[in-house]
Design an enzyme around this catalytic site. Structure first.
Site, PDB file in Angstrom:
ATOM      1  N   TYR A  18       2.538   5.527 -12.835  1.00 61.73           N
ATOM      2  CA  TYR A  18       2.187   4.099 -12.443  1.00 61.73           C
ATOM      3  C   TYR A  18       2.421   3.214 -13.633  1.00 61.73           C
ATOM      4  O   TYR A  18       2.303   1.813 -13.293  1.00 61.73           O
ATOM      5  CB  TYR A  18       0.850   4.267 -11.981  1.00 61.73           C
ATOM      6  N   ASP A  20       4.996   1.754 -15.536  1.00 64.19           N
ATOM      7  CA  ASP A  20       6.001   0.889 -15.548  1.00 64.19           C
ATOM      8  C   ASP A  20       5.501  -0.223 -14.687  1.00 64.19           C
ATOM      9  O   ASP A  20       5.587  -1.367 -14.756  1.00 64.19           O
ATOM     10  CB  ASP A  20       7.300   1.350 -14.975  1.00 64.19           C
ATOM     11  N   TYR A 190      -2.716  13.231 -17.928  1.00 63.77           N
ATOM     12  CA  TYR A 190      -1.704  14.275 -17.406  1.00 63.77           C
ATOM     13  C   TYR A 190      -2.163  15.751 -17.174  1.00 63.77           C
ATOM     14  O   TYR A 190      -3.049  15.959 -17.754  1.00 63.77           O
ATOM     15  CB  TYR A 190      -0.352  13.998 -18.429  1.00 63.77           C
ATOM     16  N   GLY A 254      -0.998   7.394 -21.076  1.00 62.85           N
ATOM     17  CA  GLY A 254       0.213   6.504 -20.938  1.00 62.85           C
ATOM     18  C   GLY A 254       0.115   4.940 -21.713  1.00 62.85           C
ATOM     19  O   GLY A 254      -0.087   5.161 -22.948  1.00 62.85           O
ATOM     20  N   GLU A 255       0.323   4.109 -21.022  1.00 64.23           N
ATOM     21  CA  GLU A 255       0.232   2.825 -21.945  1.00 64.23           C
ATOM     22  C   GLU A 255      -0.887   1.793 -21.315  1.00 64.23           C
ATOM     23  O   GLU A 255      -1.572   1.345 -22.169  1.00 64.23           O
ATOM     24  CB  GLU A 255       1.727   2.172 -21.767  1.00 64.23           C
ATOM     25  N   ASP A 256      -0.897   1.536 -20.071  1.00 63.10           N
ATOM     26  CA  ASP A 256      -1.836   0.599 -19.439  1.00 63.10           C
ATOM     27  C   ASP A 256      -3.279   0.972 -19.524  1.00 63.10           C
ATOM     28  O   ASP A 256      -3.930   0.017 -20.124  1.00 63.10           O
ATOM     29  CB  ASP A 256      -1.042   0.009 -18.134  1.00 63.10           C
ATOM     30  N   SER A 257      -3.486   2.123 -19.090  1.00 62.27           N
ATOM     31  CA  SER A 257      -4.976   2.452 -19.101  1.00 62.27           C
ATOM     32  C   SER A 257      -5.632   2.573 -20.535  1.00 62.27           C
ATOM     33  O   SER A 257      -6.474   2.569 -20.592  1.00 62.27           O
ATOM     34  CB  SER A 257      -4.998   3.951 -18.174  1.00 62.27           C
TER      35      SER A 257
HETATM   36  O1  TRH Z   1       0.687   6.359 -14.810  1.00 62.76           O
HETATM   37  P1  TRH Z   1       1.086   6.459 -16.276  1.00 62.76           P
HETATM   38  O2  TRH Z   1       1.124   7.763 -17.195  1.00 62.76           O
HETATM   39  O3  TRH Z   1       2.306   5.662 -16.663  1.00 62.76           O
HETATM   40  C1  TRH Z   1       3.263   5.564 -17.619  1.00 62.76           C
HETATM   41  C2  TRH Z   1       4.453   6.023 -16.949  1.00 62.76           C
HETATM   42  O4  TRH Z   1       4.580   7.428 -16.869  1.00 62.76           O
HETATM   43  C3  TRH Z   1       5.730   5.815 -17.769  1.00 62.76           C
HETATM   44  O5  TRH Z   1       6.927   5.959 -17.194  1.00 62.76           O
HETATM   45  C4  TRH Z   1       5.427   5.726 -19.282  1.00 62.76           C
HETATM   46  O6  TRH Z   1       6.447   5.406 -19.972  1.00 62.76           O
HETATM   47  C5  TRH Z   1       4.152   5.148 -19.573  1.00 62.76           C
HETATM   48  O7  TRH Z   1       3.076   5.837 -18.825  1.00 62.76           O
HETATM   49  C6  TRH Z   1       3.724   5.363 -21.120  1.00 62.76           C
HETATM   50  O8  TRH Z   1      -0.192   5.735 -17.039  1.00 62.76           O
HETATM   51  P2  TRH Z   1      -0.653   4.137 -17.282  1.00 62.76           P
HETATM   52  O9  TRH Z   1       0.443   3.527 -18.458  1.00 62.76           O
HETATM   53  O10 TRH Z   1      -1.882   3.926 -17.843  1.00 62.76           O
HETATM   54  O11 TRH Z   1      -0.601   3.384 -16.008  1.00 62.76           O
HETATM   55  C7  TRH Z   1      -1.537   3.665 -14.914  1.00 62.76           C
HETATM   56  C8  TRH Z   1      -1.839   2.474 -14.272  1.00 62.76           C
HETATM   57  O12 TRH Z   1      -2.386   2.710 -13.077  1.00 62.76           O
HETATM   58  C9  TRH Z   1      -2.438   1.305 -14.776  1.00 62.76           C
HETATM   59  O13 TRH Z   1      -1.825   0.098 -14.504  1.00 62.76           O
HETATM   60  C10 TRH Z   1      -3.911   1.484 -14.334  1.00 62.76           C
HETATM   61  C11 TRH Z   1      -3.612   1.995 -13.016  1.00 62.76           C
HETATM   62  N1  TRH Z   1      -4.662   2.748 -12.171  1.00 62.76           N
HETATM   63  C12 TRH Z   1      -5.267   2.284 -11.049  1.00 62.76           C
HETATM   64  O14 TRH Z   1      -4.801   0.994 -10.739  1.00 62.76           O
HETATM   65  N2  TRH Z   1      -6.055   2.765 -10.406  1.00 62.76           N
HETATM   66  C13 TRH Z   1      -6.624   4.074 -10.784  1.00 62.76           C
HETATM   67  O15 TRH Z   1      -7.660   4.594 -10.274  1.00 62.76           O
HETATM   68  C14 TRH Z   1      -5.933   4.695 -12.123  1.00 62.76           C
HETATM   69  C15 TRH Z   1      -6.617   6.009 -12.647  1.00 62.76           C
HETATM   70  C16 TRH Z   1      -4.961   3.935 -12.896  1.00 62.76           C
END
Ligand code: TRH
Length: 361
Positions: A18, A20, A190, A254-257
């Site tokens: 999620y 990207d 993960y 990941g990055e955003d969370s």
């Molecule tokens: O989902 P991630 O692991 O995403 C990424 C991708 O894998 C990408 O390819 C990689 O390069 C990058 O990580 C580093 O983790 P991330 O980045 O935290 O993104 C999750 C998103 O989902 C974030 O915007 C928060 C959102 N989210 C919700 O909206 N509701 C939820 O209940 C949860 C758990 C997350």
């Protein structure tokens, strides 16, 4: 010139999970809704975006990026997210504009030092002659900074300071009310993280601990000793902040969370995205070096061990999670200090707009 760029095109390819879509949406929303820019988000996987943003704000125009994409004209600023490779037709249109757009490649976040020498460095695109600039988010003032909405910390403080509001939010999401005797954690990691070993250990804590665990589908409550696991459906991206803000500590990935949990001002444990040749460990170390410095000498070591164990580096250390939970009151001060430090710096959009204006001046 002071409102340049007035329009922004963001191109996003969803590689996996999620993040990207999550990062690009967050940026698009902030630029359109908070900053009043005309924003288009070109994304190849709208369905993934919809899972975390079911009702996107209409002020962002979402365009499905398929093979049939027809690009009529470029915005003032074109953001190529995570080197996703702009199609030839888009490049042609950009090249034909009377005034070429500012074109940046927004890279992945890292706390490593090497981006300091690459950030904001332009290169010339071979076939079009267009100038493209690498833009690195980061923790250092010499990088592009971190995405942060202007009102984020004010909203966080109001929410964290009001138990009634938090309880209402929890009720709406089928989560139990705040209970001073209980420790509440959120969990997003993960599959590779040692989740079972973690559950097993923390079920033996003397006080009740509750884990709020968003999983894409389903709902269920499971009790194991002093631990209760609440599996809840994924919350909307805008609600995810509230989940982080209402917990005593957060497990993110990941990055955003990972960034949002830092703004929560509560201790967090990061599950890093695994890269080839264990390159992610270098990235993990770089971040930990910065992050741990915000914590007291006594609590730093334990925190670092948690990061190692959670990312399966070295063996599972017995007691590491119980120690973590017991040291939360002490870790809390460090997490707040770290969040304050991040918020004392300019945000990514502020730096990006300043960069665009500099190019145009
Ligand atoms: O989902 P991630 O692991 O995403 C990424 C991708 O894998 C990408 O390819 C990689 O390069 C990058 O990580 C580093 O983790 P991330 O980045 O935290 O993104 C999750 C998103 O989902 C974030 O915007 C928060 C959102 N989210 C919700 O909206 N509701 C939820 O209940 C949860 C758990 C997350």
């Amino acid at each position: 010139m002071s409102d340049f760029p007035a329009s922004v095109d963001i191109f996003c390819k969803v590689i996996d999970h999620y993040g990207d879509a999550g990062v690009c949406w967050r940026l698009a929303r902030q630029m359109a809704v908070d900053d009043g820019k005309k924003v288009r988000l070109f994304i190849d996987d709208v369905e993934t975006l919809r899972r975390i943003v079911p009702e996107p704000d209409k002020r962002v125009e979402i365009v499905r990026w398929g093979r049939d994409l027809v690009y009529g004209g470029a915005a003032d600023l074109v953001i190529e997210a995570f080197a996703c490779d702009l199609p030839d037709q888009v490049l042609e249109v950009m090249g034909r504009q009377p005034e070429a757009p500012v074109w940046v490649d927004l890279e992945y976040l890292t706390a490593e030092e090497w981006p300091l020498s690459c950030h904001a460095v332009p290169s010339v695109h071979p076939s079009t002659g267009l100038k493209k600039t690498l833009f690195f988010p980061g923790f250092d003032v010499k990088t592009g900074g971190l995405i942060r909405e202007n009102d984020l910390i004010a909203r966080r403080n109001v929410f964290q300071g009001d138990v009634t509001v938090q309880n209402q939010w929890r009720l709406d999401h089928k989560l139990p009310e705040i209970d001073k005797n209980c420790l509440d954690l959120s969990l997003f990691s993960y599959k590779t993280a040692p989740i079972e070993a973690f559950f097993k250990e923390i079920s033996g804590l003397e006080r009740p601990v509750r884990v709020f665990y968003p999983v894409p589908d389903g709902f269920g409550v499971e009790k194991r000793g002093n631990l209760t696991i609440y599996r809840i459906p994924f919350v909307k991206q805008e609600d995810y902040d509230y989940l982080l803000w209402t917990c005593d500590a957060n497990f993110v990935r990941g990055e955003d969370s990972f960034v949002r949990a830092q703004y929560a001002g509560r201790p967090m444990i990061w599950n890093i995205y695994v890269q080839e040749d264990e390159a992610h460990f270098t990235k993990l170390d770089a971040f930990l070096t910065l992050y741990r410095a915000a914590f007291s000498q006594e609590s730093r070591e334990g925190l670092a061990k948690c990061f190692e164990v959670w990312n399966q580096r070295g063996q599972d250390l017995e007691g590491v999670w119980l120690d973590f939970l017991k040291s939360l009151p002490e870790l809390d001060a460090g997490a707040k200090e770290w969040a304050d430090r991040l918020c004392s710096e300019t945000s990514l959009t502020e730096r990006l707009y300043a960069f665009c204006r500099e190019i145009k001046s």
